[in-house]
Enzyme design. Sequence first.
Site, PDB file in Angstrom:
ATOM      1  CE  LYS A   5       0.734  15.729   3.080  1.00 49.01           C
ATOM      2  NZ  LYS A   5       0.746  14.260   4.341  1.00 49.01           N
ATOM      3  CD  GLU A  21      -5.807  23.475   3.145  1.00 49.41           C
ATOM      4  OE1 GLU A  21      -4.899  23.341   2.140  1.00 49.41           O
ATOM      5  OE2 GLU A  21      -5.962  23.956   4.053  1.00 49.41           O
ATOM      6  CB  THR A  75      -4.811  16.839   4.268  1.00 50.52           C
ATOM      7  OG1 THR A  75      -4.893  18.247   4.406  1.00 50.52           O
ATOM      8  CG2 THR A  75      -3.642  16.938   2.984  1.00 50.52           C
ATOM      9  CE1 TYR A 132       1.178  19.713   3.930  1.00 55.70           C
ATOM     10  CE2 TYR A 132      -1.464  19.956   3.136  1.00 55.70           C
ATOM     11  CZ  TYR A 132      -0.574  19.294   4.345  1.00 55.70           C
ATOM     12  OH  TYR A 132      -0.965  18.336   5.374  1.00 55.70           O
TER      13      TYR A 132
HETATM   14  O1  G4F Z   1      -4.899  26.009  11.618  1.00 57.15           O
HETATM   15  P1  G4F Z   1      -4.201  26.148   9.767  1.00 57.15           P
HETATM   16  O2  G4F Z   1      -2.504  26.442  10.056  1.00 57.15           O
HETATM   17  O3  G4F Z   1      -4.648  24.385   9.410  1.00 57.15           O
HETATM   18  P2  G4F Z   1      -4.750  24.731   8.118  1.00 57.15           P
HETATM   19  O4  G4F Z   1      -3.934  25.569   7.123  1.00 57.15           O
HETATM   20  O5  G4F Z   1      -6.349  24.395   7.595  1.00 57.15           O
HETATM   21  O6  G4F Z   1      -3.806  23.223   7.770  1.00 57.15           O
HETATM   22  C1  G4F Z   1      -4.188  21.957   8.967  1.00 57.15           C
HETATM   23  O7  G4F Z   1      -5.411  21.116   8.368  1.00 57.15           O
HETATM   24  C2  G4F Z   1      -4.701  20.675   7.109  1.00 57.15           C
HETATM   25  C3  G4F Z   1      -5.994  19.096   7.624  1.00 57.15           C
HETATM   26  O8  G4F Z   1      -7.295  20.059   7.128  1.00 57.15           O
HETATM   27  C4  G4F Z   1      -3.947  19.448   7.098  1.00 57.15           C
HETATM   28  F1  G4F Z   1      -3.531  18.890   6.249  1.00 57.15           F
HETATM   29  C5  G4F Z   1      -1.912  20.551   7.570  1.00 57.15           C
HETATM   30  O9  G4F Z   1      -1.081  20.029   7.640  1.00 57.15           O
HETATM   31  C6  G4F Z   1      -3.004  21.630   8.677  1.00 57.15           C
HETATM   32  O10 G4F Z   1      -2.146  20.875   9.917  1.00 57.15           O
HETATM   33  O11 G4F Z   1      -5.605  27.219   9.329  1.00 57.15           O
HETATM   34  C7  G4F Z   1      -7.288  26.510   9.596  1.00 57.15           C
HETATM   35  C8  G4F Z   1      -7.197  28.138   8.996  1.00 57.15           C
HETATM   36  C9  G4F Z   1      -6.832  28.525   7.444  1.00 57.15           C
HETATM   37  O12 G4F Z   1      -8.193  28.633   7.265  1.00 57.15           O
HETATM   38  C10 G4F Z   1      -6.142  29.897   8.059  1.00 57.15           C
HETATM   39  O13 G4F Z   1      -5.919  30.901   6.727  1.00 57.15           O
HETATM   40  O14 G4F Z   1      -7.135  29.077  10.160  1.00 57.15           O
HETATM   41  C11 G4F Z   1      -6.931  30.286   9.330  1.00 57.15           C
HETATM   42  N1  G4F Z   1      -5.810  31.589  10.224  1.00 57.15           N
HETATM   43  C12 G4F Z   1      -6.794  32.730  10.058  1.00 57.15           C
HETATM   44  N2  G4F Z   1      -5.734  33.910  11.265  1.00 57.15           N
HETATM   45  C13 G4F Z   1      -4.716  31.484  10.591  1.00 57.15           C
HETATM   46  C14 G4F Z   1      -4.492  32.034  11.163  1.00 57.15           C
HETATM   47  N3  G4F Z   1      -4.072  30.030   9.727  1.00 57.15           N
HETATM   48  C15 G4F Z   1      -2.697  30.242  10.976  1.00 57.15           C
HETATM   49  N4  G4F Z   1      -2.150  29.205  11.160  1.00 57.15           N
HETATM   50  N5  G4F Z   1      -2.727  31.417  11.830  1.00 57.15           N
HETATM   51  C16 G4F Z   1      -3.258  32.397  12.095  1.00 57.15           C
HETATM   52  O15 G4F Z   1      -2.746  33.285  12.552  1.00 57.15           O
END
Ligand code: G4F
Length: 304
Positions: free
Chosen positions: A129, A104, A102, A125
């Site tokens: 990974k 990440e 990933t 995480y």
């Molecule tokens: O959608 P996210 O939770 O994805 P994140 O953390 O980038 O991880 C995903 O992608 C990775 C690959 O790069 C995978 F390995 C992992 O398993 C997963 O699929 O968050 C994306 C961004 C982050 O910066 C987070 O802080 O969105 C920001 N965010 C802002 N508000 C939020 C929110 N994320 C989530 N989940 N929920 C919110 O309310």
Amino acid sequence: MVRRSSSLNRTRIDHLEHAHGRRDANARFFLHYGDMTDSGGLNRLVKTVQPDEIYNLAAQSHVQISFDQPEYTADADGLGATRLLEAIRTAGLRTRFYQASTSEMFGLAPPPQRETTPFHPRSPYGAAKAYAHWMTVNYREAHGLFACSGILFNHESPRRGENFVTRKVTRGVAQILAGRQARLRLGNLDAQRDWGDARDYVRAMWLMLQQDTADDYVIATGVTRTVRELVEIAFGLAGLDWTAHVDVDPSYLRPADVPVLCGDPQKARDRLGWEPTISFAAMIREMLESDILAEGLTPRLAAL
Ligand code: G4F
């Protein structure tokens, strides 16, 4: 392979079972119980099934939750990969192995991130990974396994889990349109992600295992956007002003976030002939349509 749980959560694969039947002679899709923390079960399964290819997508994959469950995340996401690699090695099989690495793992490393960029993970995480990534490389180098690591940047679809940000936003917009909620609470709007479509990315996984030699590849679009831009586009498609509906809720801020991800997929282009084919806007539009339909409404979205 599926984990046993007391309530079924297989809506994302039900159509496959229906299409091919469960136990009839023509069935092409079978589910086996297993768990990444149970090496005995994994060993038995690998020996019984003798698979040509294994795609290890199993993980506690939510970054924020990994801060609350660091040990379990390390066990399932990190050691789990080692258990599978060891099961293939000790069974003496020629199974080809795909590890879902990933972006990440890059964490604080400045963009553009590519295969040679040093890792600086920012979450339990990402750290788990990174361990699994290097174990995949090690089993290739030390034991000659055909083991590939796909370093995939964020990839999305209407089947995305509801607590990842793209789906949370498209579902939130649909629920606002349906009058079921007025506001959407989000965390860091400044984070930048390189979002692609899951169908393009799964094709890349498959391509990696069809090559003559095993290798590691970054899979990304090379375009990055802020979470704020994602929100603007999704609300805009539905004719809504996002500033009237979105609140920043500190409980969604992570102890450490990854500020900017933007991948360089040149190696995948050159060696796999891979290109992303579905645009970010088309992907968000499809996710939005699916969530609006799920609310029992007819999607009436702006043109792209
Ligand atoms: O959608 P996210 O939770 O994805 P994140 O953390 O980038 O991880 C995903 O992608 C990775 C690959 O790069 C995978 F390995 C992992 O398993 C997963 O699929 O968050 C994306 C961004 C982050 O910066 C987070 O802080 O969105 C920001 N965010 C802002 N508000 C939020 C929110 N994320 C989530 N989940 N929920 C919110 O309310």
